[in-house]
Write a protein that holds these residues in place. Structure first.
Motif, short mmCIF file in Angstrom:
data_model
loop_
_atom_site.label_atom_id
_atom_site.label_comp_id
_atom_site.label_asym_id
_atom_site.label_seq_id
_atom_site.Cartn_x
_atom_site.Cartn_y
_atom_site.Cartn_z
N ALA A 24 0.87 -1.18 0.00
CA ALA A 24 0.00 0.00 0.00
C ALA A 24 0.90 1.23 0.00
CB ALA A 24 -0.88 0.00 1.24
N ASN A 25 0.56 2.21 -0.79
CA ASN A 25 1.34 3.44 -0.89
C ASN A 25 0.97 4.35 0.29
OD1 ASN A 25 2.85 5.62 -1.67
ND2 ASN A 25 1.67 6.07 -3.52
N THR A 26 1.27 3.88 1.49
CA THR A 26 0.91 4.59 2.72
C THR A 26 1.63 5.92 2.87
OG1 THR A 26 2.54 3.25 3.87
CG2 THR A 26 0.25 2.52 4.00
N LEU A 27 2.72 6.12 2.15
CA LEU A 27 3.45 7.38 2.22
C LEU A 27 2.99 8.37 1.15
CD1 LEU A 27 7.06 6.05 2.91
CD2 LEU A 27 5.28 6.70 4.54
N LYS A 28 2.03 7.95 0.35
CA LYS A 28 1.48 8.80 -0.72
C LYS A 28 2.57 9.34 -1.66
CE LYS A 28 -2.60 10.07 1.97
NZ LYS A 28 -3.01 8.77 2.16
N VAL A 29 3.48 8.45 -2.02
CA VAL A 29 4.55 8.77 -2.97
C VAL A 29 3.93 8.97 -4.35
CG1 VAL A 29 6.62 7.83 -4.10
CG2 VAL A 29 6.24 7.46 -1.64
N ASP A 30 4.43 9.94 -5.07
CA ASP A 30 4.03 10.15 -6.47
C ASP A 30 4.68 9.03 -7.28
OD1 ASP A 30 3.79 10.91 -9.15
OD2 ASP A 30 4.13 13.03 -8.72
N LEU A 31 3.94 7.95 -7.50
CA LEU A 31 4.52 6.76 -8.14
C LEU A 31 4.95 7.01 -9.58
CD1 LEU A 31 2.26 4.00 -6.56
CD2 LEU A 31 4.58 4.66 -5.91
N PRO A 32 4.22 7.78 -10.40
CA PRO A 32 4.73 8.07 -11.74
C PRO A 32 6.07 8.82 -11.70
CG PRO A 32 2.38 8.48 -11.68
CD PRO A 32 2.83 8.24 -10.25
N ALA A 33 6.21 9.75 -10.76
CA ALA A 33 7.48 10.47 -10.63
C ALA A 33 8.59 9.54 -10.16
CB ALA A 33 7.32 11.65 -9.67
N LEU A 34 8.25 8.65 -9.23
CA LEU A 34 9.22 7.67 -8.75
C LEU A 34 9.69 6.79 -9.90
CD1 LEU A 34 10.68 6.26 -6.34
CD2 LEU A 34 8.67 4.79 -6.17
N ASN A 35 8.76 6.29 -10.70
CA ASN A 35 9.12 5.44 -11.83
C ASN A 35 9.93 6.20 -12.87
OD1 ASN A 35 8.74 2.68 -11.78
ND2 ASN A 35 6.56 2.82 -12.20
N LYS A 36 9.64 7.47 -13.06
CA LYS A 36 10.40 8.28 -14.03
C LYS A 36 11.87 8.35 -13.60
CE LYS A 36 10.39 12.69 -16.41
NZ LYS A 36 9.72 13.98 -16.60
N GLY A 43 17.54 2.63 -14.82
CA GLY A 43 17.15 1.61 -15.79
C GLY A 43 16.18 0.59 -15.22
N LEU A 44 15.38 0.99 -14.23
CA LEU A 44 14.45 0.08 -13.56
C LEU A 44 13.06 0.70 -13.52
CD1 LEU A 44 16.73 -0.64 -10.48
CD2 LEU A 44 16.30 -2.21 -12.38
N VAL A 45 12.05 -0.15 -13.37
CA VAL A 45 10.68 0.32 -13.13
C VAL A 45 10.01 -0.63 -12.16
CG1 VAL A 45 10.35 1.49 -15.36
CG2 VAL A 45 9.73 -0.91 -15.13
N ILE A 46 9.03 -0.09 -11.44
CA ILE A 46 8.17 -0.92 -10.61
C ILE A 46 6.75 -0.70 -11.10
CG2 ILE A 46 9.69 -0.89 -8.60
CD1 ILE A 46 7.78 1.22 -7.37
N ASP A 47 5.84 -1.56 -10.69
CA ASP A 47 4.46 -1.40 -11.10
C ASP A 47 3.76 -0.45 -10.12
OD1 ASP A 47 2.13 -2.68 -12.82
OD2 ASP A 47 1.44 -2.40 -10.76
N GLY A 48 3.17 0.60 -10.65
CA GLY A 48 2.51 1.61 -9.82
C GLY A 48 1.03 1.39 -9.64
N GLY A 49 0.59 0.15 -9.72
CA GLY A 49 -0.82 -0.15 -9.57
C GLY A 49 -1.57 0.05 -10.88
N TYR A 50 -2.78 -0.44 -10.92
CA TYR A 50 -3.59 -0.28 -12.13
C TYR A 50 -5.05 -0.27 -11.72
CZ TYR A 50 -4.00 -5.36 -11.73
OH TYR A 50 -4.22 -6.62 -11.26
N GLY A 51 -5.88 0.22 -12.60
CA GLY A 51 -7.30 0.29 -12.31
C GLY A 51 -7.56 1.11 -11.07
N LYS A 52 -8.43 0.64 -10.21
CA LYS A 52 -8.79 1.36 -8.99
C LYS A 52 -7.62 1.52 -8.03
CE LYS A 52 -13.59 -0.18 -9.05
NZ LYS A 52 -14.63 -0.96 -8.33
N LEU A 53 -6.58 0.71 -8.19
CA LEU A 53 -5.44 0.74 -7.29
C LEU A 53 -4.28 1.58 -7.81
CD1 LEU A 53 -5.42 -2.98 -6.14
CD2 LEU A 53 -6.40 -1.00 -4.98
N LYS A 54 -4.44 2.17 -9.00
CA LYS A 54 -3.37 2.97 -9.59
C LYS A 54 -3.00 4.11 -8.64
CE LYS A 54 -1.81 5.07 -13.79
NZ LYS A 54 -1.34 4.25 -14.85
N GLY A 55 -1.73 4.17 -8.28
CA GLY A 55 -1.24 5.18 -7.37
C GLY A 55 -1.41 4.84 -5.90
N LEU A 56 -2.27 3.88 -5.61
CA LEU A 56 -2.53 3.50 -4.22
C LEU A 56 -1.68 2.32 -3.77
CD1 LEU A 56 -6.42 3.75 -4.22
CD2 LEU A 56 -4.76 5.49 -3.51
#
Length: 88
Positions: A24-36, A43-56
């Motif tokens: 759970a993104n309990t720290l409310k990190v900007d996941l798209p910015a983190l992935n960027k 040279g790495l990426v993580i999955d930032g959630g999808y659907g209703k869980l995107k960003g959460l």
């Protein structure tokens, strides 16, 4: 690592996976910015959630050809990217 940072597992206890960790993104990190940052500087990426869980939620895979060394490198990169975003 995730618990030490303040993240919590997303699935209820007993429903987790041994090949994929979902937090759970309990720290409310900007996941798209983190992935960027992860992609452009490490040279790495993580999955930032999808659907209703995107960003959460975010997911980190530890299956396939991942090793202790590749996971350690990912964690080091995550720490650097989070620091760049001002998350300790």
């Amino acid at each position: 690592w995730a618990f030490a940072k303040g993240f919590k597992l997303f699935p209820k206890e007993g429903h987790g996976s041994v090949s994929l960790n979902c937090f759970a993104n309990t720290l409310k990190v900007d996941l798209p910015a983190l992935n960027k940052i992860l992609k452009s500087k490490h040279g790495l990426v993580i999955d930032g959630g999808y659907g209703k869980l995107k960003g959460l939620t975010f997911r980190i895979s530890n299956m396939g050809d991942e090793t202790d060394e590749t996971i350690a490198a990912l964690i080091k990169s995550l720490d650097a990217a989070l620091a760049e975003l001002g998350v300790s």
